[in-house]
Design a protein around this motif. Sequence first.
Motif, PDB file in Angstrom:
ATOM      1  N   ASP A  17      30.585  60.316  41.194  1.00  0.00           N
ATOM      2  CA  ASP A  17      29.445  61.028  39.989  1.00  0.00           C
ATOM      3  C   ASP A  17      28.459  60.002  40.456  1.00  0.00           C
ATOM      4  OD1 ASP A  17      28.087  61.102  37.948  1.00  0.00           O
ATOM      5  OD2 ASP A  17      29.755  61.090  36.970  1.00  0.00           O
ATOM      6  N   ILE A  18      27.004  60.319  40.946  1.00  0.00           N
ATOM      7  CA  ILE A  18      26.054  59.786  41.239  1.00  0.00           C
ATOM      8  C   ILE A  18      25.409  58.920  39.909  1.00  0.00           C
ATOM      9  CG2 ILE A  18      24.290  61.427  40.139  1.00  0.00           C
ATOM     10  CD1 ILE A  18      22.724  60.577  43.643  1.00  0.00           C
ATOM     11  N   VAL A  40      23.717  68.071  38.506  1.00  0.00           N
ATOM     12  CA  VAL A  40      23.504  66.570  38.518  1.00  0.00           C
ATOM     13  C   VAL A  40      22.439  66.455  37.575  1.00  0.00           C
ATOM     14  CG1 VAL A  40      22.032  66.841  40.420  1.00  0.00           C
ATOM     15  CG2 VAL A  40      23.446  65.071  40.472  1.00  0.00           C
ATOM     16  N   SER A 127      19.703  70.890  46.136  1.00  0.00           N
ATOM     17  CA  SER A 127      20.094  72.071  46.341  1.00  0.00           C
ATOM     18  C   SER A 127      21.334  73.470  46.294  1.00  0.00           C
ATOM     19  CB  SER A 127      18.343  73.209  47.383  1.00  0.00           C
ATOM     20  OG  SER A 127      17.657  73.219  46.705  1.00  0.00           O
ATOM     21  N   GLY A 129      23.978  73.787  44.396  1.00  0.00           N
ATOM     22  CA  GLY A 129      24.399  73.867  42.864  1.00  0.00           C
ATOM     23  C   GLY A 129      24.319  75.040  42.485  1.00  0.00           C
ATOM     24  N   ALA A 130      22.951  75.398  41.284  1.00  0.00           N
ATOM     25  CA  ALA A 130      22.393  75.585  40.809  1.00  0.00           C
ATOM     26  C   ALA A 130      21.744  76.810  41.674  1.00  0.00           C
ATOM     27  CB  ALA A 130      21.855  75.615  38.931  1.00  0.00           C
ATOM     28  N   TYR A 131      21.155  76.497  42.523  1.00  0.00           N
ATOM     29  CA  TYR A 131      20.149  76.787  43.525  1.00  0.00           C
ATOM     30  C   TYR A 131      20.549  77.758  44.655  1.00  0.00           C
ATOM     31  CZ  TYR A 131      16.077  75.280  41.360  1.00  0.00           C
ATOM     32  OH  TYR A 131      14.828  75.103  40.283  1.00  0.00           O
TER      33      TYR A 131
HETATM   34  P1  ADP Z   1      20.647  72.332  42.702  1.00  0.00           P
HETATM   35  O1  ADP Z   1      20.140  73.454  41.073  1.00  0.00           O
HETATM   36  O2  ADP Z   1      19.439  72.124  43.452  1.00  0.00           O
HETATM   37  O3  ADP Z   1      21.775  72.825  43.033  1.00  0.00           O
HETATM   38  P2  ADP Z   1      22.209  71.436  40.988  1.00  0.00           P
HETATM   39  O4  ADP Z   1      23.254  70.045  39.939  1.00  0.00           O
HETATM   40  O5  ADP Z   1      23.221  72.693  40.340  1.00  0.00           O
HETATM   41  O6  ADP Z   1      21.146  71.065  41.685  1.00  0.00           O
HETATM   42  O7  ADP Z   1      24.152  71.288  41.891  1.00  0.00           O
HETATM   43  C1  ADP Z   1      23.534  70.000  43.407  1.00  0.00           C
HETATM   44  C2  ADP Z   1      24.838  69.421  43.715  1.00  0.00           C
HETATM   45  O8  ADP Z   1      25.196  67.939  42.973  1.00  0.00           O
HETATM   46  C3  ADP Z   1      26.071  70.219  43.371  1.00  0.00           C
HETATM   47  O9  ADP Z   1      27.362  69.825  44.820  1.00  0.00           O
HETATM   48  C4  ADP Z   1      26.518  70.453  42.153  1.00  0.00           C
HETATM   49  O10 ADP Z   1      27.984  69.888  42.293  1.00  0.00           O
HETATM   50  C5  ADP Z   1      26.096  68.408  42.734  1.00  0.00           C
HETATM   51  N1  ADP Z   1      26.435  67.577  41.354  1.00  0.00           N
HETATM   52  C6  ADP Z   1      26.545  68.136  39.479  1.00  0.00           C
HETATM   53  N2  ADP Z   1      26.831  66.839  39.036  1.00  0.00           N
HETATM   54  C7  ADP Z   1      27.034  65.930  40.138  1.00  0.00           C
HETATM   55  C8  ADP Z   1      27.031  64.617  39.788  1.00  0.00           C
HETATM   56  N3  ADP Z   1      27.333  64.010  37.951  1.00  0.00           N
HETATM   57  N4  ADP Z   1      26.754  63.415  40.908  1.00  0.00           N
HETATM   58  C9  ADP Z   1      26.444  63.984  41.795  1.00  0.00           C
HETATM   59  N5  ADP Z   1      26.764  65.225  41.980  1.00  0.00           N
HETATM   60  C10 ADP Z   1      26.509  66.346  40.978  1.00  0.00           C
END
Ligand code: ADP
Length: 183
Positions: A17-18, A40, A127, A129-131
Amino acid sequence: MTEISVGGARIRLVQGDITRVPVDVIVNAANSELIGGGGVDGAIHRAGGPEIMLELNRIRPKHGCPTGGAVITGAGSLPARFVVHAVGPVWRGGGFQEALDLEAAYQKSLELAAGSGAATVSFPSISTGAYGYPAARAAGVALAAVAGFLKARGGTIREVVFVLFDEGTFKAYEKALSAIEPG
Ligand code: ADP
């Protein structure tokens, strides 16, 4: 492979978790409106507190932040000094400059981080995740962009850590890291 040296700095991969990893600058995967999203971005605003959004409200460009761009704010209660809010591309099949836009998001983030005097910077997988950007392709672009920056003009940056949330993404970055030339 989870670590390499480039340009006198280090690129490291961890799964986690970042919001829990202390660094000078945390990069967030934001949307171009710079308003709270899920993923994230949601985690960063929850852990950092309302201060970060208040600052974004003050500095938000009139037409939002373009794809491939980024802005920097304080980090509220996160274990960091600053947060860079980077806007990655939405995946539309690969024929719409997505790789160039993703590369630009990493470059702009590193410029802002280096400008703040950061020694350590963390990135999520922007990008993918949701993207919808395929993780294996995004990993190649992300690592090449970071390695290129560190080799050419890393400035104060000594370590870039990718904090990858799930195992599949972590494995994709591990594979892509083995294709990066150290040095
Ligand atoms: P985007 O809209 O740019 O795709 P997202 O947040 O939907 O962004 O996803 C980007 C990446 O971040 C995905 O791999 C997701 O699983 C990851 N992510 C979600 N929560 C966390 C977190 N707490 N720490 C690190 N990475 C995360």
